[in-house]
Write a protein that holds these residues in place. Structure first.
Motif, short mmCIF file in Angstrom:
data_model
loop_
_atom_site.label_atom_id
_atom_site.label_comp_id
_atom_site.label_asym_id
_atom_site.label_seq_id
_atom_site.Cartn_x
_atom_site.Cartn_y
_atom_site.Cartn_z
N THR A 57 0.83 -1.20 0.00
CA THR A 57 0.00 0.00 0.00
C THR A 57 0.87 1.25 0.00
OG1 THR A 57 -1.76 -1.15 1.16
CG2 THR A 57 -1.78 1.25 1.28
N GLY A 58 0.55 2.16 -0.89
CA GLY A 58 1.28 3.42 -0.98
C GLY A 58 0.33 4.58 -1.15
N SER A 59 0.91 5.75 -1.33
CA SER A 59 0.12 6.98 -1.38
C SER A 59 -0.79 7.04 -2.60
CB SER A 59 1.04 8.20 -1.35
OG SER A 59 1.96 8.12 -2.41
N GLY A 60 -0.42 6.37 -3.67
CA GLY A 60 -1.25 6.31 -4.87
C GLY A 60 -1.25 4.90 -5.41
N LEU A 147 7.38 2.17 5.74
CA LEU A 147 6.12 1.78 5.09
C LEU A 147 5.48 0.58 5.80
CD1 LEU A 147 4.13 2.24 2.74
CD2 LEU A 147 5.51 0.64 1.40
N TRP A 150 4.15 1.73 9.17
CA TRP A 150 2.93 2.52 8.94
C TRP A 150 1.74 1.58 8.74
CZ3 TRP A 150 0.02 2.53 4.39
CH2 TRP A 150 -0.96 3.52 4.29
N TYR A 162 -7.97 3.32 3.94
CA TYR A 162 -7.02 4.10 3.15
C TYR A 162 -7.19 3.79 1.66
CZ TYR A 162 -2.64 6.31 1.80
OH TYR A 162 -1.70 7.12 1.23
N LYS A 166 -7.79 6.69 -0.93
CA LYS A 166 -6.61 7.14 -1.68
C LYS A 166 -6.19 6.28 -2.87
CE LYS A 166 -5.31 10.24 1.54
NZ LYS A 166 -5.03 11.63 1.36
N ASN A 167 -6.73 5.06 -3.00
CA ASN A 167 -6.21 4.13 -4.00
C ASN A 167 -7.24 3.67 -5.03
OD1 ASN A 167 -3.79 2.24 -1.98
ND2 ASN A 167 -3.72 4.31 -2.72
#
Length: 181
Positions: A57-60, A147, A150, A162, A166-167
């Motif tokens: 999982t990341g910011s985008g 990461l 988090w 999330y 965000k995704n």
């Protein structure tokens, strides 16, 4: 100096396994090009024509949206050690979600991490090496665990929330299909 390959050789596979970072590049038919650095031990050579990584999982979620759009992908490795080399893997990428049948078949090839989102699998059309003479020499210090920590703090419910926030779409509004059934 550049050389093309139709599949991965044992030497190229060895080179890939030695690298601590790789870069993914994708682009939609219309919209922005995405280039992402990836660390953490997630990349695997599945055979001479197939590679993949466990996507955390990341910011985008640009890679997923772009692969859903057209499948084009390049993955690049470059040596930061005294022996220079750049390796680019060209091909068609595919997103595999935990809900997909292929997930159960492929997942045992990868380590387990908090925040696992999907797998990105690339079927190679070609590979290319080039000199890397202009790439600086750097010394690896350690893997950054920010990461993963988090994701642990968020927990499964927090990660799902999330993803919803965000995704779901790329920065250009393309669907990622992350939460589709």
């Amino acid at each position: 100096m550049a050389q093309f390959y139709s599949s991965l050789t044992p030497e190229l596979i060895k080179f890939i396994k030695e690298q601590k970072i790789f870069f993914t590049a994708t682009a939609p038919i219309e919209g922005r090009i995405n280039l992402s650095p990836k660390g953490i031990d997630t990349f695997r050579c599945l055979d001479q024509q197939t590679v993949g990584y466990l996507d955390l999982t990341g910011s985008g979620n640009e890679t997923s949206a772009h692969l859903e759009d057209n499948g084009r992908m390049t993955i690049m490795f470059c040596s930061f050690s005294e022996k220079p080399l750049i390796l680019r893997l060209y091909g068609q990428g595919k997103v595999i979600h935990p809900r997909d049948e292929e997930w159960r078949q492929l997942y045992p090839n990868f380590p387990t991490y908090e925040g696992e989102r999907q797998m990105i699998i690339l079927t190679l059309s070609s590979a290319q090496t080039s000199c890397g003479f202009g790439v600086p020499i750097y010394e690896y210090q350690e893997t950054r665990d920010t990461l993963i920590e988090w994701a642990k703090k968020k927990g499964k419910t927090g990660i799902y929330d999330y993803w919803q926030q965000k995704n779901q779409v790329s920065i250009d509004g393309l669907p990622t299909k992350l939460l589709e059934e």
